[in-house]
Design a protein around this motif. Structure first.
Motif, PDB file in Angstrom:
ATOM      1  N   LEU A   1       0.851  -1.189   0.000  1.00  0.00           N
ATOM      2  CA  LEU A   1       0.000   0.000   0.000  1.00  0.00           C
ATOM      3  C   LEU A   1       0.886   1.237   0.000  1.00  0.00           C
ATOM      4  O   LEU A   1       1.710   1.411   0.909  1.00  0.00           O
ATOM      5  N   TYR A   2       0.756   2.073  -1.018  1.00  0.00           N
ATOM      6  CA  TYR A   2       1.566   3.276  -1.171  1.00  0.00           C
ATOM      7  C   TYR A   2       3.058   2.987  -1.001  1.00  0.00           C
ATOM      8  O   TYR A   2       3.779   3.703  -0.313  1.00  0.00           O
TER       9      TYR A   2
ATOM     10  N   GLN B   1       4.559   0.615   0.621  1.00  0.00           N
ATOM     11  CA  GLN B   1       4.941  -0.065   1.855  1.00  0.00           C
ATOM     12  C   GLN B   1       4.365  -1.478   1.863  1.00  0.00           C
ATOM     13  O   GLN B   1       3.172  -1.662   1.594  1.00  0.00           O
TER      14      GLN B   1
ATOM     15  N   LYS C   1      -6.307   4.341   4.650  1.00  0.00           N
ATOM     16  CA  LYS C   1      -5.454   4.433   3.459  1.00  0.00           C
ATOM     17  C   LYS C   1      -5.856   3.398   2.406  1.00  0.00           C
ATOM     18  O   LYS C   1      -5.802   3.668   1.209  1.00  0.00           O
TER      19      LYS C   1
ATOM     20  N   GLU D   1      -8.932   4.719   0.746  1.00  0.00           N
ATOM     21  CA  GLU D   1      -8.522   5.833  -0.112  1.00  0.00           C
ATOM     22  C   GLU D   1      -7.891   5.326  -1.408  1.00  0.00           C
ATOM     23  O   GLU D   1      -8.180   5.819  -2.495  1.00  0.00           O
ATOM     24  N   ALA D   2      -7.008   4.328  -1.293  1.00  0.00           N
ATOM     25  CA  ALA D   2      -6.366   3.761  -2.484  1.00  0.00           C
ATOM     26  C   ALA D   2      -7.409   3.169  -3.423  1.00  0.00           C
ATOM     27  O   ALA D   2      -7.331   3.351  -4.642  1.00  0.00           O
TER      28      ALA D   2
ATOM     29  N   THR E   1      -8.529   4.902  -7.334  1.00  0.00           N
ATOM     30  CA  THR E   1      -8.041   4.112  -8.465  1.00  0.00           C
ATOM     31  C   THR E   1      -8.694   4.592  -9.758  1.00  0.00           C
ATOM     32  O   THR E   1      -9.900   4.809  -9.814  1.00  0.00           O
TER      33      THR E   1
ATOM     34  N   SER F   1      -3.496   5.215  -9.904  1.00  0.00           N
ATOM     35  CA  SER F   1      -4.255   6.454  -9.950  1.00  0.00           C
ATOM     36  C   SER F   1      -3.495   7.404 -10.851  1.00  0.00           C
ATOM     37  O   SER F   1      -2.420   7.887 -10.472  1.00  0.00           O
TER      38      SER F   1
ATOM     39  N   GLU G   1       0.112   6.487 -11.165  1.00  0.00           N
ATOM     40  CA  GLU G   1       0.857   6.301  -9.917  1.00  0.00           C
ATOM     41  C   GLU G   1       0.353   5.046  -9.204  1.00  0.00           C
ATOM     42  O   GLU G   1      -0.848   4.885  -8.996  1.00  0.00           O
TER      43      GLU G   1
ATOM     44  N   ARG H   1      -0.785   2.780  -6.446  1.00  0.00           N
ATOM     45  CA  ARG H   1      -1.370   2.980  -5.116  1.00  0.00           C
ATOM     46  C   ARG H   1      -1.288   1.714  -4.274  1.00  0.00           C
ATOM     47  O   ARG H   1      -0.974   1.767  -3.100  1.00  0.00           O
ATOM     48  N   ALA H   2      -1.646   0.573  -4.891  1.00  0.00           N
ATOM     49  CA  ALA H   2      -1.709  -0.673  -4.122  1.00  0.00           C
ATOM     50  C   ALA H   2      -1.388  -1.848  -5.018  1.00  0.00           C
ATOM     51  O   ALA H   2      -1.638  -1.824  -6.226  1.00  0.00           O
TER      52      ALA H   2
END
Length: 144
Positions: free
Chosen positions: A45-46, A48, A109, A112-113, A117, A131, A134, A136-137
């Motif tokens: 996620l982002y 991480q 989060k 949000e991801a 999307t 997104s 970019e 996101r997940a």
């Protein structure tokens, strides 16, 4: 003689490239899961890595109804989605139960991801949510 060696190396390099490409397509075909009807488990996620227990941070897109169902850290999630052949994916708005969770920030989060999307891509059993280009997940097809 030098020209023959250069030609041999060029043919050899082309052959290796073709072999890698064929291997990659075979991997994709063997391990790819359908976007809909598959349970997707969050693994990143982002940027991480996420280590979650089975049943947390998962979702499934229903094939016919345009519905998404899932679970965050501890809350049930549901909503709608649209997808097309150009890999456009729009999720939400999502609704959720309101249980207090120790991982409330991670769940926020995750939602949000999902809701931001715009597109997706697939790499074997992995689903990449993007997104506007970019990442996101990253989610993995859950094993039975």
């Amino acid at each position: 003689m030098k020209r023959i060696i250069v030609m041999f190396l060029a043919v050899l390099a082309a052959g290796c490239s073709h072999t890698k490409e064929c291997h990659c397509r075979a991997y994709q075909k063997k391990y790819r899961r359908p976007l809909t009807g598959t349970e997707w488990q969050l693994v990143q996620l982002y940027g991480q890595n996420v280590r979650s227990e089975k049943g947390a941070f998962v979702f499934t897109l229903s094939p016919d109804e345009g519905r998404i169902e899932g679970t965050g850290a501890c809350n049930r999630l549901s909503g709608s989605y649209t997808a097309d052949a150009k890999r456009t994916l729009k999720i939400g708005p999502l609704r959720s139960t309101r249980m207090a969770c120790p991982e409330a920030e991670a769940e926020k989060k995750f939602v949000e991801a999902l809701e931001t999307t715009t597109h997706y891509d697939m790499d074997g059993p992995m689903l990449l949510l993007l997104s506007d280009g970019e990442l996101r997940a990253v989610l993995q097809a859950a094993t039975e």
